[in-house]
Design an enzyme around this catalytic site. Structure first.
Site, PDB file in Angstrom:
ATOM      1  N   PHE A 154       0.832  -1.210   0.000  1.00 52.67           N
ATOM      2  CA  PHE A 154       0.000   0.000   0.000  1.00 52.67           C
ATOM      3  C   PHE A 154       0.867   1.262   0.000  1.00 52.67           C
ATOM      4  O   PHE A 154       0.859   2.049  -0.963  1.00 52.67           O
ATOM      5  CB  PHE A 154      -0.947  -0.047   1.198  1.00 52.67           C
ATOM      6  CG  PHE A 154      -1.533   1.273   1.603  1.00 52.67           C
ATOM      7  CD1 PHE A 154      -2.111   2.112   0.669  1.00 52.67           C
ATOM      8  CD2 PHE A 154      -1.511   1.677   2.934  1.00 52.67           C
ATOM      9  CE1 PHE A 154      -2.651   3.339   1.041  1.00 52.67           C
ATOM     10  CE2 PHE A 154      -2.055   2.883   3.319  1.00 52.67           C
ATOM     11  CZ  PHE A 154      -2.621   3.719   2.371  1.00 52.67           C
TER      12      PHE A 154
ATOM     13  N   ASN B 180       7.867  -9.719  -1.763  1.00 52.87           N
ATOM     14  CA  ASN B 180       7.575 -11.154  -1.905  1.00 52.87           C
ATOM     15  C   ASN B 180       6.090 -11.416  -2.182  1.00 52.87           C
ATOM     16  O   ASN B 180       5.675 -12.566  -2.321  1.00 52.87           O
ATOM     17  CB  ASN B 180       8.033 -11.936  -0.667  1.00 52.87           C
ATOM     18  CG  ASN B 180       7.209 -11.625   0.573  1.00 52.87           C
ATOM     19  OD1 ASN B 180       6.379 -10.706   0.578  1.00 52.87           O
ATOM     20  ND2 ASN B 180       7.442 -12.382   1.639  1.00 52.87           N
TER      21      ASN B 180
ATOM     22  N   ASP C  62      12.220 -12.285  -0.948  1.00 55.63           N
ATOM     23  CA  ASP C  62      11.878 -12.219   0.474  1.00 55.63           C
ATOM     24  C   ASP C  62      13.058 -11.611   1.219  1.00 55.63           C
ATOM     25  O   ASP C  62      14.168 -12.155   1.189  1.00 55.63           O
ATOM     26  CB  ASP C  62      11.577 -13.627   0.999  1.00 55.63           C
ATOM     27  CG  ASP C  62      10.929 -13.608   2.372  1.00 55.63           C
ATOM     28  OD1 ASP C  62      11.372 -12.810   3.219  1.00 55.63           O
ATOM     29  OD2 ASP C  62       9.986 -14.393   2.594  1.00 55.63           O
TER      30      ASP C  62
ATOM     31  N   LEU D  14      10.380  -0.958   4.032  1.00 54.37           N
ATOM     32  CA  LEU D  14       8.951  -1.018   4.369  1.00 54.37           C
ATOM     33  C   LEU D  14       8.445  -2.454   4.437  1.00 54.37           C
ATOM     34  O   LEU D  14       7.242  -2.672   4.610  1.00 54.37           O
ATOM     35  CB  LEU D  14       8.127  -0.245   3.332  1.00 54.37           C
ATOM     36  CG  LEU D  14       7.977   1.273   3.510  1.00 54.37           C
ATOM     37  CD1 LEU D  14       9.310   1.983   3.375  1.00 54.37           C
ATOM     38  CD2 LEU D  14       6.987   1.831   2.495  1.00 54.37           C
TER      39      LEU D  14
ATOM     40  N   THR E 141      10.809 -11.283   9.541  1.00 47.95           N
ATOM     41  CA  THR E 141      10.846 -10.213   8.546  1.00 47.95           C
ATOM     42  C   THR E 141      11.388  -8.930   9.153  1.00 47.95           C
ATOM     43  O   THR E 141      12.213  -8.237   8.547  1.00 47.95           O
ATOM     44  CB  THR E 141       9.445  -9.973   7.961  1.00 47.95           C
ATOM     45  OG1 THR E 141       8.982 -11.179   7.345  1.00 47.95           O
ATOM     46  CG2 THR E 141       9.464  -8.856   6.931  1.00 47.95           C
TER      47      THR E 141
ATOM     48  N   LYS F 168      25.622  -0.711   4.946  1.00 50.28           N
ATOM     49  CA  LYS F 168      27.010  -0.606   5.418  1.00 50.28           C
ATOM     50  C   LYS F 168      27.987  -0.818   4.270  1.00 50.28           C
ATOM     51  O   LYS F 168      28.941  -0.058   4.097  1.00 50.28           O
ATOM     52  CB  LYS F 168      27.249  -1.633   6.526  1.00 50.28           C
ATOM     53  CG  LYS F 168      28.675  -1.653   7.063  1.00 50.28           C
ATOM     54  CD  LYS F 168      28.851  -2.761   8.091  1.00 50.28           C
ATOM     55  CE  LYS F 168      30.304  -2.870   8.534  1.00 50.28           C
ATOM     56  NZ  LYS F 168      30.503  -4.018   9.472  1.00 50.28           N
TER      57      LYS F 168
ATOM     58  N   TYR G  50       4.640  -8.355  15.921  1.00 53.68           N
ATOM     59  CA  TYR G  50       4.789  -7.111  15.164  1.00 53.68           C
ATOM     60  C   TYR G  50       5.373  -6.006  16.047  1.00 53.68           C
ATOM     61  O   TYR G  50       6.367  -5.378  15.685  1.00 53.68           O
ATOM     62  CB  TYR G  50       3.433  -6.686  14.612  1.00 53.68           C
ATOM     63  CG  TYR G  50       3.470  -5.473  13.719  1.00 53.68           C
ATOM     64  CD1 TYR G  50       4.120  -5.508  12.484  1.00 53.68           C
ATOM     65  CD2 TYR G  50       2.839  -4.281  14.085  1.00 53.68           C
ATOM     66  CE1 TYR G  50       4.144  -4.396  11.653  1.00 53.68           C
ATOM     67  CE2 TYR G  50       2.856  -3.177  13.257  1.00 53.68           C
ATOM     68  CZ  TYR G  50       3.513  -3.233  12.045  1.00 53.68           C
ATOM     69  OH  TYR G  50       3.532  -2.141  11.217  1.00 53.68           O
TER      70      TYR G  50
END
Length: 322
Positions: free
Chosen positions: A13, A34, A58, A73, A92, A105, A145
């Site tokens: 989104f 992904n 992924d 994101l 993730t 880096k 999360y």
């Protein structure tokens, strides 16, 4: 100055709108996704642009690219999606952060972490300033999360302190607009989808809990400003709309704008669901000269128009644990 920019989660989104904006600015943009919760249709209109590239990958797995900037994101952001596979959600956030920080880096690239207001948990301070450390349940259903994003912020700051990686951290509050996944479980998409279908409007709790809703264009502008801010400012910085609305007020506004006759139905509040959520954006105003400009009514009108224009059958239905 034109740059090579990687956007992980770039077909989602917010990611798709960020890619669109960066492409229009003339940058070479690599969109990595992904497609777990996103749609290729979100970036289909960019595929024929010479400065846009789409990679299915992924971010929990390493990838080697040469870039100047990274917007990270990548992560399921809606409860129904991130709770479907909580271990993968945590991976993730953690492995994704490690992989983009390692790339930054090596390339000496600037990297922005899309963190979340969820790091504040069910806040005991209102509104929430960046200095507030939060009230998060580390073993709750939302922890995959919440804690994943908190740990990612830790990694970003440690890479900055130990390796000099130029990092930026933004804490994103509730954001809405066209290209929201109709089944993402967020309150705006739920209410609009239910109202347009003539279904009952599901309110969890008594509807007195509050949220602050920021339109997608305002959010993308804030993220780009944060990437370009002076080298001495890493954040974190809150990005969101400081105007606070109850969930019931939102439902009634959606009913008014859609002309729906759907009735409101109240169900028990999910565990650890925040009762109040509103950002203190004084830091964003001072450091980024940023604040939202889109009124909720106008933003909802645009979002409803987009929902009316799409074919719901083109979107994957809710996951089994939704």
């Amino acid at each position: 100055m034109l740059k090579r920019i990687l956007v992980t989660g770039g077909a989602g989104f917010l990611g798709s709108h960020l890619c669109e904006r960066l492409v229009e600015m003339g940058h070479d943009v690599i969109c990595l996704d992904n497609f777990f919760t996103s749609q290729k249709a979100n970036v289909m209109h960019l595929l024929d642009r010479h400065n846009f590239e789409l990679i299915r990958h992924d971010i929990t797995l390493p990838i080697w690219l040469e870039v100047d900037e990274i917007y990270n994101l990548a992560c399921p952001a809606a409860p129904g999606h991130y709770q479907y596979n909580p271990i993968k959600t945590m991976k993730t956030s953690l492995m994704g952060a490690i992989n983009v920080l390692g790339m930054a880096k090596r390339c000496r690239a600037k990297v922005l972490q899309a963190s979340t207001s969820e790091v504040y948990g069910d806040p005991e301070v209102h509104p929430q300033p960046e200095s507030y450390r939060g009230a998060v349940n580390p073993i709750g259903l939302r922890a995959c999360y919440d804690e994943g994003k908190r740990a990612a912020e830790t990694l970003f700051m440690d890479y900055h302190r130990m390796n000099g990686v130029p990092v930026r951290i933004v804490r994103i509050f509730n954001t809405y607009g066209p290209r929201m996944h109709p089944y993402d479980g967020r309150v705006v998409s739920n209410f609009i989808r239910q109202a347009l279908a003539g279904e009952e409007i599901t309110i969890y709790g008594d509807g007195s809990q509050t949220r602050s809703f920021c339109y997608r264009d305002d959010m993308v502008e804030g993220m780009i400003r944060m990437m370009h801010v002076g080298e001495d400012f890493t954040g974190p910085v809150n990005l969101g709309n400081p105007e606070e609305f109850t969930i019931r007020e939102l439902a009634e506004l959606v009913l008014e704008l859609t002309g729906s006759r759907s009735r409101l139905v109240f169900k028990p509040l999910p565990p650890d669901d925040p009762t109040r959520r509103r950002p203190d954006i004084a830091l964003a105003r001072t450091k980024l000269h940023w604040q939202p400009t889109m009124p909720l009514r106008e933003g909802l009108e645009r979002t409803i128009a987009w929902f009316r224009s799409i074919d719901m059958s083109h979107y994957r239905p809710p996951t089994p644990r939704y």
